[in-house]
Design a protein around this motif. Structure first.
Motif, PDB file in Angstrom:
ATOM      1  N   GLY A  21       0.881  -1.228   0.006  1.00 50.53           N
ATOM      2  CA  GLY A  21       0.028  -0.038  -0.051  1.00 50.53           C
ATOM      3  C   GLY A  21       0.899   1.221  -0.041  1.00 50.53           C
ATOM      4  N   HIS A  22       0.324   2.459  -0.147  1.00 47.09           N
ATOM      5  CA  HIS A  22       0.948   3.527  -0.279  1.00 47.09           C
ATOM      6  C   HIS A  22       1.042   4.213   1.336  1.00 47.09           C
ATOM      7  CE1 HIS A  22      -3.239   5.042  -0.687  1.00 47.09           C
ATOM      8  NE2 HIS A  22      -2.757   6.257  -0.251  1.00 47.09           N
ATOM      9  N   GLU A  23       1.916   4.803   1.487  1.00 48.14           N
ATOM     10  CA  GLU A  23       2.311   5.622   2.718  1.00 48.14           C
ATOM     11  C   GLU A  23       1.715   6.951   2.822  1.00 48.14           C
ATOM     12  OE1 GLU A  23       5.886   5.329   5.912  1.00 48.14           O
ATOM     13  OE2 GLU A  23       6.352   6.600   4.076  1.00 48.14           O
ATOM     14  N   CYS A  24       0.856   7.365   3.975  1.00 49.13           N
ATOM     15  CA  CYS A  24       0.439   8.522   4.036  1.00 49.13           C
ATOM     16  C   CYS A  24       0.285   8.946   5.562  1.00 49.13           C
ATOM     17  CB  CYS A  24      -1.271   8.449   3.531  1.00 49.13           C
ATOM     18  SG  CYS A  24      -2.129   7.273   4.611  1.00 49.13           S
ATOM     19  N   GLN A  25       0.086  10.234   6.015  1.00 46.68           N
ATOM     20  CA  GLN A  25       0.003  10.535   7.252  1.00 46.68           C
ATOM     21  C   GLN A  25      -1.506  10.748   7.823  1.00 46.68           C
ATOM     22  OE1 GLN A  25       1.426  14.577   7.696  1.00 46.68           O
ATOM     23  NE2 GLN A  25       3.449  13.559   8.426  1.00 46.68           N
ATOM     24  N   LEU A  26      -1.743  10.126   8.853  1.00 47.63           N
ATOM     25  CA  LEU A  26      -3.099   9.943   9.454  1.00 47.63           C
ATOM     26  C   LEU A  26      -3.105  10.957  10.512  1.00 47.63           C
ATOM     27  CD1 LEU A  26      -5.864   8.618   9.067  1.00 47.63           C
ATOM     28  CD2 LEU A  26      -4.932   6.947  10.991  1.00 47.63           C
ATOM     29  N   ARG A  27      -4.029  11.905  10.645  1.00 47.92           N
ATOM     30  CA  ARG A  27      -4.135  12.716  11.619  1.00 47.92           C
ATOM     31  C   ARG A  27      -5.097  12.224  13.066  1.00 47.92           C
ATOM     32  NH1 ARG A  27      -6.368  18.441   9.563  1.00 47.92           N
ATOM     33  NH2 ARG A  27      -5.842  18.880  11.891  1.00 47.92           N
ATOM     34  N   LEU A  28      -4.521  12.300  13.931  1.00 49.49           N
ATOM     35  CA  LEU A  28      -5.277  11.797  15.248  1.00 49.49           C
ATOM     36  C   LEU A  28      -5.379  12.829  16.227  1.00 49.49           C
ATOM     37  CD1 LEU A  28      -2.892   8.545  15.711  1.00 49.49           C
ATOM     38  CD2 LEU A  28      -5.182   8.727  14.317  1.00 49.49           C
ATOM     39  N   ARG A  29      -6.591  12.904  17.022  1.00 46.14           N
ATOM     40  CA  ARG A  29      -6.596  13.626  18.180  1.00 46.14           C
ATOM     41  C   ARG A  29      -6.901  12.858  19.101  1.00 46.14           C
ATOM     42  NH1 ARG A  29      -9.942  18.146  16.639  1.00 46.14           N
ATOM     43  NH2 ARG A  29      -8.013  18.843  16.041  1.00 46.14           N
ATOM     44  N   LEU A  30      -5.772  12.902  20.342  1.00 45.90           N
ATOM     45  CA  LEU A  30      -6.009  12.020  21.455  1.00 45.90           C
ATOM     46  C   LEU A  30      -6.973  12.510  22.493  1.00 45.90           C
ATOM     47  CD1 LEU A  30      -2.211  10.824  21.674  1.00 45.90           C
ATOM     48  CD2 LEU A  30      -4.016   9.849  20.275  1.00 45.90           C
ATOM     49  N   SER A  31      -7.472  11.574  23.393  1.00 48.07           N
ATOM     50  CA  SER A  31      -8.463  11.986  24.314  1.00 48.07           C
ATOM     51  C   SER A  31      -7.652  12.758  25.490  1.00 48.07           C
ATOM     52  CB  SER A  31      -9.060  10.913  25.046  1.00 48.07           C
ATOM     53  OG  SER A  31      -8.246   9.933  25.592  1.00 48.07           O
ATOM     54  N   THR A  32      -6.395  12.643  25.484  1.00 49.13           N
ATOM     55  CA  THR A  32      -5.557  13.550  26.257  1.00 49.13           C
ATOM     56  C   THR A  32      -5.302  14.869  25.880  1.00 49.13           C
ATOM     57  OG1 THR A  32      -3.533  13.032  25.002  1.00 49.13           O
ATOM     58  CG2 THR A  32      -3.930  11.428  26.862  1.00 49.13           C
ATOM     59  N   GLY A  33      -5.887  15.413  24.486  1.00 48.29           N
ATOM     60  CA  GLY A  33      -6.117  16.707  24.115  1.00 48.29           C
ATOM     61  C   GLY A  33      -4.958  16.890  23.141  1.00 48.29           C
ATOM     62  N   LYS A  34      -3.910  15.793  23.073  1.00 51.02           N
ATOM     63  CA  LYS A  34      -2.681  15.907  22.193  1.00 51.02           C
ATOM     64  C   LYS A  34      -3.286  15.789  20.603  1.00 51.02           C
ATOM     65  CE  LYS A  34       1.897  14.575  21.427  1.00 51.02           C
ATOM     66  NZ  LYS A  34       3.133  13.779  21.965  1.00 51.02           N
ATOM     67  N   ASP A  35      -2.603  16.342  19.633  1.00 51.69           N
ATOM     68  CA  ASP A  35      -2.827  16.070  18.061  1.00 51.69           C
ATOM     69  C   ASP A  35      -1.411  15.610  17.579  1.00 51.69           C
ATOM     70  OD1 ASP A  35      -5.560  16.981  18.530  1.00 51.69           O
ATOM     71  OD2 ASP A  35      -5.375  18.947  17.308  1.00 51.69           O
ATOM     72  N   LEU A  36      -1.765  14.649  16.739  1.00 53.36           N
ATOM     73  CA  LEU A  36      -0.431  14.261  16.115  1.00 53.36           C
ATOM     74  C   LEU A  36      -0.638  13.785  14.668  1.00 53.36           C
ATOM     75  CD1 LEU A  36       0.052  10.925  16.300  1.00 53.36           C
ATOM     76  CD2 LEU A  36      -0.017  11.600  18.805  1.00 53.36           C
ATOM     77  N   LYS A  37       0.343  13.432  13.948  1.00 55.80           N
ATOM     78  CA  LYS A  37       0.274  12.956  12.592  1.00 55.80           C
ATOM     79  C   LYS A  37       1.160  11.401  12.763  1.00 55.80           C
ATOM     80  CE  LYS A  37      -0.388  16.958  10.147  1.00 55.80           C
ATOM     81  NZ  LYS A  37       0.177  18.093   9.263  1.00 55.80           N
ATOM     82  N   LEU A  38       0.423  10.488  12.261  1.00 57.24           N
ATOM     83  CA  LEU A  38       0.849   9.261  12.339  1.00 57.24           C
ATOM     84  C   LEU A  38       1.116   8.738  10.869  1.00 57.24           C
ATOM     85  CD1 LEU A  38       1.610   6.919  14.451  1.00 57.24           C
ATOM     86  CD2 LEU A  38      -0.491   5.939  14.241  1.00 57.24           C
ATOM     87  N   MET A  39       2.541   8.047  10.693  1.00 55.22           N
ATOM     88  CA  MET A  39       2.710   7.637   9.462  1.00 55.22           C
ATOM     89  C   MET A  39       2.165   6.183   9.397  1.00 55.22           C
ATOM     90  SD  MET A  39       4.028  10.028   7.621  1.00 55.22           S
ATOM     91  CE  MET A  39       4.366   9.208   6.208  1.00 55.22           C
ATOM     92  N   VAL A  40       1.291   5.885   8.359  1.00 52.14           N
ATOM     93  CA  VAL A  40       0.585   4.623   8.147  1.00 52.14           C
ATOM     94  C   VAL A  40       0.636   4.342   6.742  1.00 52.14           C
ATOM     95  CG1 VAL A  40      -0.776   4.873  10.241  1.00 52.14           C
ATOM     96  CG2 VAL A  40      -1.668   5.814   7.992  1.00 52.14           C
ATOM     97  N   ARG A  41       0.252   2.936   6.422  1.00 52.45           N
ATOM     98  CA  ARG A  41       0.106   2.410   4.934  1.00 52.45           C
ATOM     99  C   ARG A  41      -1.279   2.208   4.700  1.00 52.45           C
ATOM    100  NH1 ARG A  41       4.101   2.551   2.550  1.00 52.45           N
ATOM    101  NH2 ARG A  41       5.843   1.409   1.750  1.00 52.45           N
TER     102      ARG A  41
END
Length: 106
Positions: A21-41
């Motif tokens: 598959g192709h690699e992409c960034q997934l935007r996540l918003r955690l219940s802790t209040g933190k936002d981050l981008k996770l590299m996934v396929r």
């Protein structure tokens, strides 16, 4: 369906082939209040993405619940099946702390 913590250990979800598959960034918003981008396929399952989040932030995969557009995401679903548009955010509720607290000395 939201699976219980113990169910994750018995799941038979094979790892996707390397570089599938192709690699992409997934935007996540955690219940802790933190936002981050996770590299996934695109061939990663939700469970594999939970493991990737665990490797980056901590928090066991069994303590994570992922939601998109108000619906829970099943561990066996692949990212390509979820049809999450680019720049949309996946909510992640974590039921245990992500970071290991530093022990307090007496």
């Amino acid at each position: 369906m939201i699976e219980e913590k113990g169910d994750l250990e018995t799941l038979d979800i094979p790892d996707p082939p390397p570089n599938s598959g192709h690699e992409c960034q997934l935007r996540l918003r955690l219940s802790t209040g933190k936002d981050l981008k996770l590299m996934v396929r695109s061939m990663d399952t939700v469970y594999h993405m939970k493991r990737r989040l665990h490797a980056v932030e901590g928090g066991e995969p069994g303590s994570q619940r992922w939601f998109f557009s108000g619906r829970p995401l099943a561990d066996k679903m692949k990212l390509e099946e979820l049809k999450i548009p680019k720049d949309y955010v996946v909510q992640v509720i974590v039921s245990q702390p992500l970071a290991n607290p530093t022990p307090v000395e007496n």
